[in-house]
Design an enzyme around this catalytic site. Structure first.
Site, short mmCIF file in Angstrom:
data_model
loop_
_atom_site.label_atom_id
_atom_site.label_comp_id
_atom_site.label_asym_id
_atom_site.label_seq_id
_atom_site.Cartn_x
_atom_site.Cartn_y
_atom_site.Cartn_z
CD1 TRP A 1 -2.17 -2.22 1.67
CD2 TRP A 1 -2.95 -1.15 -0.17
NE1 TRP A 1 -3.25 -2.85 1.14
CE2 TRP A 1 -3.65 -2.28 -0.01
CE3 TRP A 1 -3.39 -0.29 -1.24
CZ2 TRP A 1 -4.82 -2.58 -0.61
CZ3 TRP A 1 -4.27 -0.64 -2.22
CH2 TRP A 1 -5.00 -1.79 -1.78
CG ASP B 1 -3.22 3.82 4.18
OD1 ASP B 1 -4.62 3.48 4.70
OD2 ASP B 1 -2.96 3.16 3.01
CE LYS C 1 -8.96 -3.25 3.02
NZ LYS C 1 -7.72 -2.37 3.05
C1 LIG Z 1 -7.41 -1.64 1.75
C2 LIG Z 1 -6.43 -0.73 1.87
C3 LIG Z 1 -6.12 0.52 0.86
C4 LIG Z 1 -7.05 0.65 -0.29
O1 LIG Z 1 -8.31 1.02 0.02
P1 LIG Z 1 -9.54 1.18 -1.09
O2 LIG Z 1 -10.79 1.84 -0.20
O3 LIG Z 1 -9.65 -0.07 -1.95
O4 LIG Z 1 -9.08 2.40 -2.13
C5 LIG Z 1 -5.27 1.42 1.11
N1 LIG Z 1 -4.43 1.20 2.13
C6 LIG Z 1 -4.40 0.03 3.18
C7 LIG Z 1 -3.44 0.08 3.94
C8 LIG Z 1 -5.43 -0.75 2.83
O5 LIG Z 1 -5.66 -1.85 3.56
#
Ligand SMILES: *Cc1c(COP(=O)(O)O)cnc(C)c1O
Length: 370
Positions: free
Chosen positions: A109, A179, A203
């Protein structure tokens, strides 16, 4: 009905969208035809109705109380997932800046985020764990991070590799952007260590379709007026998340998840303890099974959310995944870039699910270890 008696539900180890707390699903189900006192569904009411504004305000207040968000931080609910944040962050904080942005690359990511930032301005890689296939983390305090960068981007939990920072970034002059997509609200954090935190909900915080952004007020001034309206954080802050139609159902569910965390679980410190206990059940077993199970993540940076491991062969890994499914343990296949098994054990995964997985793992090992 409680988690214990939800017997027709599988233990879903999906990395996302992922398991949600049963009491949240039950409340949403109970009120789906008509929100109390409203006479219509959350899916049917105007985002400008009093009922929805109440839900929006309550959801924000629950997050503020639960996480301890200081008054000089604003909270907005957006769409576009974390992928849009990979672009919105540099569009707002890097465009027009005379400083580069630093990226700490700990896995997939972080790499995706960096790629988008490069389109917006100068970037530097402050650290990259590629050499060891992203199985470890740097000590952020040792990287010499400071205010010579526009911001420092970190990924608190690399969902695919299963490695996670156990602590907030150090107090220093750097502006940290985090993030937190896959570990948002899994433990208490010190929001003041960050300039901006973003997390898509699917998540650990709610359903797909809503992304939470927590931003320190002074950073709003960095967004240039030439930015397209939707991608300017100021638009959303000024309009209190009603710049356009927000993801109303998602916001509602995030509010219920925050209520579950504060009222049922008892707050983020309790949640953290539960998460540590759950993860320990699996990591202890991995460590006790040398030659059979092999943890991808090095000790000291192992994720409490996504437990990644390999078996001696890909044949055994396939057998593990399909056999597990017959025990109601689903979605255990690892991401193709790491391979093997990934057990996502987010906040809402009950300890019974982790115990069931552990028992299956012991049985599988004892039948297949040579
Ligand atoms: C799932 C995830 C993303 C992407 O998320 P989307 O909502 O599909 O754009 C980005 N960063 C991390 C750490 C993730 O687990």
């Amino acid at each position: 009905m409680t988690v214990d008696t939800a017997i027709d539900r599988v233990f879903n180890f999906s990395a996302g969208p992922a398991v949600l707390p049963v009491p949240v699903l039950e409340e949403a189900q109970r009120d789906l035809l008509s929100l109390p006192g409203c006479g219509a569904s959350i899916l049917e009411i105007s985002h400008r109705s009093k009922q929805f504004i109440d839900i929006l305000d309550t959801t924000e207040q629950r997050l503020r109380d639960l996480i301890g968000i200081p008054p000089n931080y604003r909270v907005v609910f957006l769409q576009g997932g974390s992928r849009l944040q990979f672009s919105m962050v540099p569009m707002n904080l890097l465009r027009g800046s005379d400083k580069p942005a630093d990226y700490v690359i700990c896995g997939s990511w972080g790499n995706h985020a960096l790629k988008q930032a490069k389109l917006e301005g100068d970037t530097r890689v402050a650290w990259d764990g590629k050499e060891t296939n992203y199985d470890r983390l740097p000590v952020l305090g040792d990287l010499g991070l400071d205010a010579t960068s526009a911001y420092v981007h970190v990924t608190s939990n690399e969902t695919i590799q299963g490695i996670q920072f156990a602590e907030d970034p150090p107090e220093c002059d750097a502006t940290f952007v985090c993030d937190a997509s896959s570990d948002f609200m899994h433990r208490p954090i010190d929001v003041s260590r960050y300039g901006l935190i973003y997390a898509c909900a699917q998540k650990n915080a709610g359903p797909a379709g809503v992304t939470i952004v927590i931003i320190r007020e002074d950073l709003l001034d960095r967004g240039q007026d030439t930015l397209p309206g939707y991608v300017n954080y100021k638009s959303h802050v000024d309009a209190k998340s009603l710049y356009n139609t927000p993801p109303t159902f998602g916001v509602y569910i995030v509010g219920l998840v925050a209520k579950w965390l504060s009222e049922d679980v008892g707050g983020l410190a309790k949640m953290h303890q539960r998460n540590r206990d759950k993860a320990k059940l699996l990591y202890d077993l991995l460590d006790a099974s040398p030659g059979f199970y092999r943890s991808h993540a090095q000790p000291g940076c192992r994720s409490l959310m996504n437990v990644t491991f390999r078996l001696p062969s890909e044949e055994l890994e396939s057998a593990f995944i399909s056999e597990a499914a017959t025990h109601q343990l689903t979605d255990l296949k690892g991401h193709r870039s790491v391979g093997g098994i990934r057990a996502s054990i987010y906040n809402a995964m009950p300890v019974q699910g982790v115990q069931a997985l552990r028992e299956f793992m012991i049985d599988f090992r004892d039948r297949h270890a040579s």
